[in-house]
Write an enzyme that holds these catalytic residues in place. Structure first.
Site, PDB file in Angstrom:
ATOM      1  N   LYS A  65       0.807  -1.231   0.000  1.00 49.90           N
ATOM      2  CA  LYS A  65       0.000   0.000   0.000  1.00 49.90           C
ATOM      3  C   LYS A  65       0.833   1.270   0.000  1.00 49.90           C
ATOM      4  O   LYS A  65       0.433   2.275  -0.584  1.00 49.90           O
ATOM      5  CB  LYS A  65      -0.958  -0.014   1.187  1.00 49.90           C
ATOM      6  CG  LYS A  65      -2.016  -1.103   1.050  1.00 49.90           C
ATOM      7  CD  LYS A  65      -3.094  -0.991   2.092  1.00 49.90           C
ATOM      8  CE  LYS A  65      -4.057  -2.141   1.925  1.00 49.90           C
ATOM      9  NZ  LYS A  65      -5.258  -2.010   2.715  1.00 49.90           N
TER      10      LYS A  65
ATOM     11  N   GLU B 237      -2.752   7.381   7.819  1.00 46.49           N
ATOM     12  CA  GLU B 237      -3.509   8.269   6.932  1.00 46.49           C
ATOM     13  C   GLU B 237      -4.696   8.846   7.677  1.00 46.49           C
ATOM     14  O   GLU B 237      -5.126   8.301   8.693  1.00 46.49           O
ATOM     15  CB  GLU B 237      -3.933   7.545   5.641  1.00 46.49           C
ATOM     16  CG  GLU B 237      -4.939   6.453   5.816  1.00 46.49           C
ATOM     17  CD  GLU B 237      -5.303   5.741   4.500  1.00 46.49           C
ATOM     18  OE1 GLU B 237      -4.497   5.721   3.568  1.00 46.49           O
ATOM     19  OE2 GLU B 237      -6.426   5.213   4.444  1.00 46.49           O
TER      20      GLU B 237
ATOM     21  N   HIS C 172     -15.265  -3.951   8.159  1.00 42.51           N
ATOM     22  CA  HIS C 172     -14.536  -3.449   6.985  1.00 42.51           C
ATOM     23  C   HIS C 172     -14.617  -4.392   5.792  1.00 42.51           C
ATOM     24  O   HIS C 172     -13.800  -4.333   4.889  1.00 42.51           O
ATOM     25  CB  HIS C 172     -13.061  -3.168   7.298  1.00 42.51           C
ATOM     26  CG  HIS C 172     -12.869  -2.123   8.346  1.00 42.51           C
ATOM     27  ND1 HIS C 172     -13.425  -0.879   8.263  1.00 42.51           N
ATOM     28  CD2 HIS C 172     -12.175  -2.136   9.507  1.00 42.51           C
ATOM     29  CE1 HIS C 172     -13.104  -0.174   9.310  1.00 42.51           C
ATOM     30  NE2 HIS C 172     -12.355  -0.917  10.089  1.00 42.51           N
TER      31      HIS C 172
ATOM     32  N   ARG D 242      -7.148  -7.993  -9.603  1.00 36.82           N
ATOM     33  CA  ARG D 242      -7.818  -9.281  -9.878  1.00 36.82           C
ATOM     34  C   ARG D 242      -9.298  -9.029 -10.103  1.00 36.82           C
ATOM     35  O   ARG D 242      -9.761  -7.889  -9.996  1.00 36.82           O
ATOM     36  CB  ARG D 242      -7.652 -10.181  -8.657  1.00 36.82           C
ATOM     37  CG  ARG D 242      -8.182  -9.466  -7.407  1.00 36.82           C
ATOM     38  CD  ARG D 242      -8.292 -10.329  -6.213  1.00 36.82           C
ATOM     39  NE  ARG D 242      -8.457  -9.552  -5.001  1.00 36.82           N
ATOM     40  CZ  ARG D 242      -9.610  -9.111  -4.517  1.00 36.82           C
ATOM     41  NH1 ARG D 242     -10.730  -9.340  -5.166  1.00 36.82           N
ATOM     42  NH2 ARG D 242      -9.666  -8.406  -3.401  1.00 36.82           N
TER      43      ARG D 242
HETATM   44  P1  ADP Z   1      -8.269  -3.792   2.937  1.00 40.45           P
HETATM   45  O1  ADP Z   1      -7.141  -3.833   1.951  1.00 40.45           O
HETATM   46  O2  ADP Z   1      -7.935  -4.496   4.211  1.00 40.45           O
HETATM   47  O3  ADP Z   1      -9.593  -4.169   2.361  1.00 40.45           O
HETATM   48  P2  ADP Z   1      -8.844  -0.946   2.595  1.00 40.45           P
HETATM   49  O4  ADP Z   1      -7.761   0.061   2.621  1.00 40.45           O
HETATM   50  O5  ADP Z   1      -9.400  -1.325   1.257  1.00 40.45           O
HETATM   51  O6  ADP Z   1      -8.364  -2.255   3.385  1.00 40.45           O
HETATM   52  O7  ADP Z   1     -10.050  -0.466   3.529  1.00 40.45           O
HETATM   53  C1  ADP Z   1     -11.144  -1.274   3.847  1.00 40.45           C
HETATM   54  C2  ADP Z   1     -12.254  -0.425   4.463  1.00 40.45           C
HETATM   55  O8  ADP Z   1     -11.793   0.218   5.662  1.00 40.45           O
HETATM   56  C3  ADP Z   1     -12.746   0.714   3.594  1.00 40.45           C
HETATM   57  O9  ADP Z   1     -13.727   0.274   2.688  1.00 40.45           O
HETATM   58  C4  ADP Z   1     -13.300   1.683   4.627  1.00 40.45           C
HETATM   59  O10 ADP Z   1     -14.563   1.269   5.088  1.00 40.45           O
HETATM   60  C5  ADP Z   1     -12.327   1.547   5.779  1.00 40.45           C
HETATM   61  N1  ADP Z   1     -11.223   2.540   5.668  1.00 40.45           N
HETATM   62  C6  ADP Z   1     -10.002   2.334   5.157  1.00 40.45           C
HETATM   63  N2  ADP Z   1      -9.254   3.448   5.198  1.00 40.45           N
HETATM   64  C7  ADP Z   1     -10.014   4.413   5.756  1.00 40.45           C
HETATM   65  C8  ADP Z   1      -9.822   5.804   6.078  1.00 40.45           C
HETATM   66  N3  ADP Z   1      -8.672   6.429   5.835  1.00 40.45           N
HETATM   67  N4  ADP Z   1     -10.856   6.475   6.650  1.00 40.45           N
HETATM   68  C9  ADP Z   1     -12.024   5.860   6.926  1.00 40.45           C
HETATM   69  N5  ADP Z   1     -12.273   4.565   6.650  1.00 40.45           N
HETATM   70  C10 ADP Z   1     -11.290   3.834   6.079  1.00 40.45           C
END
Ligand code: ADP
Length: 501
Positions: free
Chosen positions: A116, A200, A235, A292
């Site tokens: 990431k 972040e 999540h 993917r």
């Molecule tokens: P993963 O790779 O584990 O799926 P992501 O970065 O795609 O993680 O995030 C999954 C979920 O977590 C997002 O859809 C959102 O609901 C929450 N999330 C992630 N980053 C943030 C953020 N900076 N602020 C608020 N919610 C977040």
């Protein structure tokens, strides 16, 4: 030319991929573990090979064994599906070395996007907005505190190698920064073998909106619009819909362009998804790229009118994309409900077991991608997703009404499942109004866990109906069939308790 595809996966996605292969006249090879000897993908494939014990580390993640089967069966290509080896750059590389086409991007794109922190850097360089935060991994506690001061609380501490909603921590108070970074680091180390974390900004009340893209080997990249994935538990997505109820045509166009730029930045090839987090003012930020096919890809297929697996195979064969951006449009509305074998009232605990009865919904606008059948024992070793209900309507209201109807027709007995929970979501006022964020489930949990009073009764009726059908089959059975049938209904205690005997 691809003539034979090995599908290195199981469950609904393996069957779904094989269906498109069959339509294209491509032969299919299944691989399976001990627990999956009687699984649907094994039955459906033209050929099937056992690759090891039930734990995925010894079967579906065993690269050498899978490559050995590919060589033995003379498969020209491997489709990894989602999960397992789908985002593994080493596997993509090994396929390349073995002269077998990996249906997905080149190793370079997978590793650029799989990490990431690297992905954030690449996106910034490509002019794609990212969530404000650190540019590299946090190396000291002082740096963590300094970053939080700059970004402002609340923040998310995230594992660079994270995925599946794991390795994320929300920090609301200054005093928790150091302990959260430490905890996130050790969690990341044990879950992903990599303790790099970054910080972040936490976006309050956000939407998760992602764009589907397709890129061929000749530099053509298009997007196939968005999927709104804000209905999540822990999540993780549970319902997805397209179009998103909140996007304006202008922002949609901007985000689509950003998604295409993101894919171009890593010389992407194949189908991929750019995930964005969107705040209440419709500011959007790159979250990550999934290199993917996604679980929720069918809603895009329905609304845009494409078969994404066929597109993936054509791209892997070196064909030029036949679709052009200007010809694509969103037609009507589609919703996907993920049906899990899990207990919503017990913190969504997976609930594997034997399926004693299943009734699949049919009718206008309804598609079910699944793999379970009566008598199938859902293994404990894998993801508890058992089916996906994908419904199309001419508009959002129509799609919701149809989804409710289909969910009411959908019956699964023998294992606890999320059907009732999904129906409750469809009738929650905020969902109906399209007024929801990623906090939707937490905010509505009481209503979502309520039963309509008929749930227990309906479940009982399904068990009774299945038992009557079983008795009927026994009456008609030949002596040989009788032995199989007798082994089929082992759970007499269930019917006794339903009939109060
Ligand atoms: P993963 O790779 O584990 O799926 P992501 O970065 O795609 O993680 O995030 C999954 C979920 O977590 C997002 O859809 C959102 O609901 C929450 N999330 C992630 N980053 C943030 C953020 N900076 N602020 C608020 N919610 C977040």
């Amino acid at each position: 030319m691809i003539k034979k595809v090995l599908v290195a996966n199981r469950g609904e996605i393996a069957v779904r991929i094989m269906r498109s292969c069959r339509e294209m006249g491509i032969r299919t090879v299944a691989v399976y573990s001990d627990a999956d000897r009687k699984a649907m993908h094994v039955i459906y494939a033209d050929e099937a090979y056992h690759i090891g014990p039930s734990p995925s580390s010894e079967s579906y993640l065993n690269m050498e064994k899978i490559l050995e089967v590919a060589r033995k069966s003379k498969a020209d290509a491997i489709h990894p599906g989602y999960g397992f080896l789908s985002e593994n750059a080493v596997f993509s590389e090994k396929c390349q070395q073995a002269g077998i086409k990996f249906i997905g991007p080149q190793p370079y794109a997978i590793s650029q996007m799989g990490d990431k922190i690297t992905a954030r850097k690449t996106m910034m360089a490509a002019g794609v907005p990212v969530v404000p935060g650190t540019e590299s991994a946090i190396t000291s506690e002082d740096e963590a505190i300094k970053t939080v001061k700059e970004v402002g609380l609340p923040v998310m501490v995230k594992a660079s190698a994270g995925g599946g909603g794991k390795g994320m921590r929300l920090v609301k108070n200054e005093k928790d920064i150091v302990s959260s970074v430490r905890a996130a680091r050790s969690e990341a180390k044990s879950a992903f073998g990599d303790d790099a974390v970054y910080i972040e900004k936490y976006i309050e009340s956000p939407h998760h909106i992602e764009f589907q893209i397709l890129a061929d080997q000749h530099g053509h990249v298009i997007h196939l619009f968005e999927r709104e994935c804000s209905v999540q538990r822990r999540h993780q997505k549970i319902i997805e819909e397209t179009p998103s109820p909140i996007l304006t045509p202008e922002i949609r166009e901007e985000m689509g362009k950003a998604a295409v730029a993101a894919a171009k930045a890593v010389d992407y090839e194949g189908a991929g998804t750019i995930e964005f987090i969107v705040d209440s003012q419709l500011n959007y930020y790159f979250l990550e790229m999934n290199t993917r096919l996604q679980v929720e890809h069918p809603i895009t297929e329905r609304v845009v009118g494409v078969d994404l697996v066929k597109e993936q195979i054509n791209i892997a064969s070196g064909k030029v994309l036949a679709l052009r951006q200007e010809d694509l449009q969103q037609n009507g509305h589609a919703i996907e409900c993920r049906v899990y074998a899990e207990d919503a009232s017990n913190n969504f605990m997976p609930a594997p077991g034997k399926v004693t009865h299943i009734t699949i919904p049919y009718g206008v606008g309804v598609r079910v991608d699944g793999y379970i059948y009566e008598g199938f024992e859902i293994p404990i070793y894998y993801d508890p997703l058992i089916a996906k209900l994908i419904v199309w309507g001419r508009d959002r209201k129509d799609a919701i009404e149809r989804t409710v109807r289909a969910l009411q027709e959908f019956k699964i007995a023998g294992v606890k499942n999320s059907l009732n929970f999904l129906e409750n979501i469809m009738t929650t006022p905020d969902f109906v109004k399209g007024n929801y964020t990623t906090h939707f489930i937490d905010e509505n949990i009481t209503h979502l866990l309520s039963h309509d009073g008929c749930e227990g009764e309906c479940e009982d009726m399904v068990v009774i109906a299945a038992f009557l059908e079983y008795l009927y089959r026994i009456r008609k059975a030949s002596p040989k069939e009788m032995t199989t049938l007798k082994n089929n209904w082992k759970d007499y205690s269930r019917i006794r308790s339903v009939l109060k005997l």
